[in-house]
Design a protein around this motif. Sequence first.
Motif, PDB file in Angstrom:
ATOM      1  N   GLY A 126     -15.907  -4.319  -2.702  1.00 25.38           N
ATOM      2  CA  GLY A 126     -15.513  -3.189  -3.549  1.00 25.38           C
ATOM      3  C   GLY A 126     -15.215  -1.963  -2.691  1.00 25.38           C
ATOM      4  N   VAL A 127     -16.087  -1.696  -1.726  1.00 22.68           N
ATOM      5  CA  VAL A 127     -15.862  -0.541  -0.853  1.00 22.68           C
ATOM      6  C   VAL A 127     -14.548  -0.733  -0.090  1.00 22.68           C
ATOM      7  N   ARG A 128     -14.287  -1.963   0.335  1.00 20.14           N
ATOM      8  CA  ARG A 128     -13.009  -2.232   1.032  1.00 20.14           C
ATOM      9  C   ARG A 128     -11.815  -2.044   0.091  1.00 20.14           C
ATOM     10  N   ALA A 129     -11.993  -2.451  -1.162  1.00 20.10           N
ATOM     11  CA  ALA A 129     -10.885  -2.339  -2.123  1.00 20.10           C
ATOM     12  C   ALA A 129     -10.548  -0.873  -2.417  1.00 20.10           C
ATOM     13  N   ALA A 130     -11.567  -0.016  -2.386  1.00 23.44           N
ATOM     14  CA  ALA A 130     -11.329   1.406  -2.700  1.00 23.44           C
ATOM     15  C   ALA A 130     -10.823   2.168  -1.481  1.00 23.44           C
ATOM     16  N   ALA A 131     -11.023   1.601  -0.278  1.00 24.31           N
ATOM     17  CA  ALA A 131     -10.737   2.349   0.956  1.00 24.31           C
ATOM     18  C   ALA A 131      -9.292   2.861   1.063  1.00 24.31           C
ATOM     19  N   PRO A 132      -8.253   2.027   0.769  1.00 26.86           N
ATOM     20  CA  PRO A 132      -6.891   2.560   0.928  1.00 26.86           C
ATOM     21  C   PRO A 132      -6.625   3.768   0.025  1.00 26.86           C
ATOM     22  N   ALA A 133      -7.126   3.707  -1.220  1.00 28.50           N
ATOM     23  CA  ALA A 133      -6.900   4.856  -2.124  1.00 28.50           C
ATOM     24  C   ALA A 133      -7.657   6.080  -1.612  1.00 28.50           C
ATOM     25  N   LEU A 134      -8.861   5.866  -1.089  1.00 26.67           N
ATOM     26  CA  LEU A 134      -9.620   7.001  -0.536  1.00 26.67           C
ATOM     27  C   LEU A 134      -8.880   7.614   0.648  1.00 26.67           C
ATOM     28  N   THR A 135      -8.299   6.752   1.475  1.00 28.24           N
ATOM     29  CA  THR A 135      -7.541   7.268   2.624  1.00 28.24           C
ATOM     30  C   THR A 135      -6.355   8.087   2.133  1.00 28.24           C
ATOM     31  N   ARG A 136      -5.644   7.572   1.121  1.00 30.43           N
ATOM     32  CA  ARG A 136      -4.485   8.322   0.603  1.00 30.43           C
ATOM     33  C   ARG A 136      -4.916   9.666   0.025  1.00 30.43           C
ATOM     34  N   LEU A 137      -6.153   9.699  -0.505  1.00 29.28           N
ATOM     35  CA  LEU A 137      -6.656  10.958  -1.083  1.00 29.28           C
ATOM     36  C   LEU A 137      -7.247  11.877  -0.011  1.00 29.28           C
ATOM     37  N   GLY A 138      -7.215  11.426   1.226  1.00 26.90           N
ATOM     38  CA  GLY A 138      -7.780  12.236   2.311  1.00 26.90           C
ATOM     39  C   GLY A 138      -9.298  12.202   2.311  1.00 26.90           C
ATOM     40  N   LEU A 139      -9.891  11.144   1.762  1.00 23.89           N
ATOM     41  CA  LEU A 139     -11.353  11.089   1.651  1.00 23.89           C
ATOM     42  C   LEU A 139     -11.961   9.943   2.458  1.00 23.89           C
ATOM     43  N   ALA A 140     -11.195   9.408   3.387  1.00 16.38           N
ATOM     44  CA  ALA A 140     -11.748   8.306   4.201  1.00 16.38           C
ATOM     45  C   ALA A 140     -12.969   8.838   4.950  1.00 16.38           C
ATOM     46  N   GLY A 141     -14.003   8.025   5.007  1.00 18.74           N
ATOM     47  CA  GLY A 141     -15.205   8.405   5.758  1.00 18.74           C
ATOM     48  C   GLY A 141     -16.027   9.473   5.066  1.00 18.74           C
ATOM     49  N   ALA A 142     -15.804   9.679   3.748  1.00 27.98           N
ATOM     50  CA  ALA A 142     -16.521  10.749   3.052  1.00 27.98           C
ATOM     51  C   ALA A 142     -17.952  10.358   2.674  1.00 27.98           C
ATOM     52  N   PHE A 143     -18.337   9.116   2.912  1.00 24.41           N
ATOM     53  CA  PHE A 143     -19.733   8.740   2.638  1.00 24.41           C
ATOM     54  C   PHE A 143     -20.199   7.754   3.703  1.00 24.41           C
ATOM     55  N   GLY A 144     -21.512   7.597   3.803  1.00 28.46           N
ATOM     56  CA  GLY A 144     -22.096   6.729   4.828  1.00 28.46           C
ATOM     57  C   GLY A 144     -21.781   5.262   4.563  1.00 28.46           C
ATOM     58  N   THR A 145     -21.700   4.472   5.609  1.00 31.17           N
ATOM     59  CA  THR A 145     -21.398   3.044   5.431  1.00 31.17           C
ATOM     60  C   THR A 145     -22.552   2.225   6.016  1.00 31.17           C
ATOM     61  N   ASP A 146     -23.742   2.723   5.799  1.00 33.11           N
ATOM     62  CA  ASP A 146     -24.932   2.116   6.373  1.00 33.11           C
ATOM     63  C   ASP A 146     -25.379   0.921   5.532  1.00 33.11           C
ATOM     64  N   GLY A 147     -24.624  -0.145   5.553  1.00 33.07           N
ATOM     65  CA  GLY A 147     -24.936  -1.313   4.720  1.00 33.07           C
ATOM     66  C   GLY A 147     -24.141  -1.254   3.433  1.00 33.07           C
ATOM     67  N   PRO A 148     -23.754  -2.437   2.881  1.00 35.01           N
ATOM     68  CA  PRO A 148     -22.884  -2.468   1.694  1.00 35.01           C
ATOM     69  C   PRO A 148     -23.450  -1.729   0.488  1.00 35.01           C
TER      70      PRO A 148
END
Length: 420
Positions: free
Chosen positions: A154-176
């Motif tokens: 799910g996090v992977r599926a949302a990643a491209p849209a987050l990147t387009r919104l300029g929000l890539a890396g906006a939260f921790g990825t410390d485990g799924p």
Amino acid sequence: MRALTRWLSGPAGPQSFPYSAVLEEFHRVGKHFVEKKFLALLDQARARVSGLPAAGDEPARLLTDFLDVALDKWDGRYDYRSYLALRLLRLPCGLDDPPPAAEAAAARRARDRLLVRLVADTLAFELAAAAGTTELLPQRRPGPMVVTKRCRLGVRAAAPALTRLGLAGAFGTDGPATAAAGLHALARYLAIPGDPRLRLSMLPVHVTHDEYLFIRVLQGYECLFAGVADELRWAIGVLAGDTPGSAADRLGYAGDLLGAAGPLFSLLATMQPDSFRTFRQYTEGASAIQSRSYKLVESLCRTPEPDRLDSVAYRSVPEVRARVRGGQPTVDQAYRSAVSEGRLDGLDRALVARRMAGFAETLAQWRRTHHRVAVRMLGTRPGTGYTEGTPYLAAVSGAPVFTTVTIDPPSDSQSLGDGA
Ligand code: HEM
């Protein structure tokens, strides 16, 4: 039932409609099993709201849209669009859809926000169910490994849209699970404050856990198809103008939108086939063959052959069929005219052709992946859209996307993962 009866017996307006109580009743048994008495009360609520002088204002519209979804089975008009509550999500679903937004950037952002929220909401449900903090859809809960996998995908599926919104890396990825919780927290900021539409758009037909995932993934793809259709329409307009070469950007964007959404299918592939077969007993009549946005995408690429236009594929989307018959322009035609009229040549022509081929390959890949997921979940059973099922999908998945450009034979590179 009491909250609804009270609302009906007083002078209260749509803004104080007891949504939570009604949702609770639907969620307790599943839409297919809601008592007739309860539905009759909702029918009265609908009559009340349609008779209001302010029937066009937002609270009245919201209630109308909600009751349209809640009463589809009662009315005998249950279908894919009402199952997915497309109107509530402001996604295209019929003749009265608003025209594509004039401002492309705003429309793209709105879709990306919705996509992120849909995925985040799915993961929030998975986490809540795993933690035992929700009783929603309690049957056939997945095990912890599947939940972890869903969070990762799910996090992977949302990643491209987050990147387009300029929000890539906006939260921790410390485990799924942490990443999924972070995604959910972030998604709250993407909502219009106080807008309940996303919450109201979850009306499963049964009480099987995985139906939540199924509905949200379908809604996610509807959001993407609507975006792709807009890009193709813009591309057609540009191809018909003085700078047809700039259609390459639109076509590239459309291909990237769909191509980057692959993890959504991997997410869906974690659905437990037994669960799917359980709730699909009650989804008869609702099939994505009725997806207006998908058929719009297909028919904006090139005009479908007469036998496809006359088949169940287009008879299931009469408004798109009518547009095609009315001479809807296509990328194929617009490209051909631009070339033959000498407006598109040289490097510009090569680039547009390359982007068209790239888009065609992405759509063909989507069809092959869809076919594989359907085989895994459905086996040899017929579809809910009254086709023979996966043989129909196998037959249509190789159809050319454009006639003016060709693509390489399938590489089938996209993996679904090992499902549940
Ligand atoms: C459990 C997963 C799925 C299964 C078993 C499945 C099965 C099917 C079947 C059997 C059909 C043929 C029509 C029918 O008789 O219903 C179909 C059509 C279709 N499905 Fe799915 N599907 C699944 C997931 C999805 C998802 C996630 C999407 C995304 C929106 C989707 C989009 C479509 C579209 C657009 C069509 C129409 C294709 C055409 O007419 O060419 N499906 N699906």
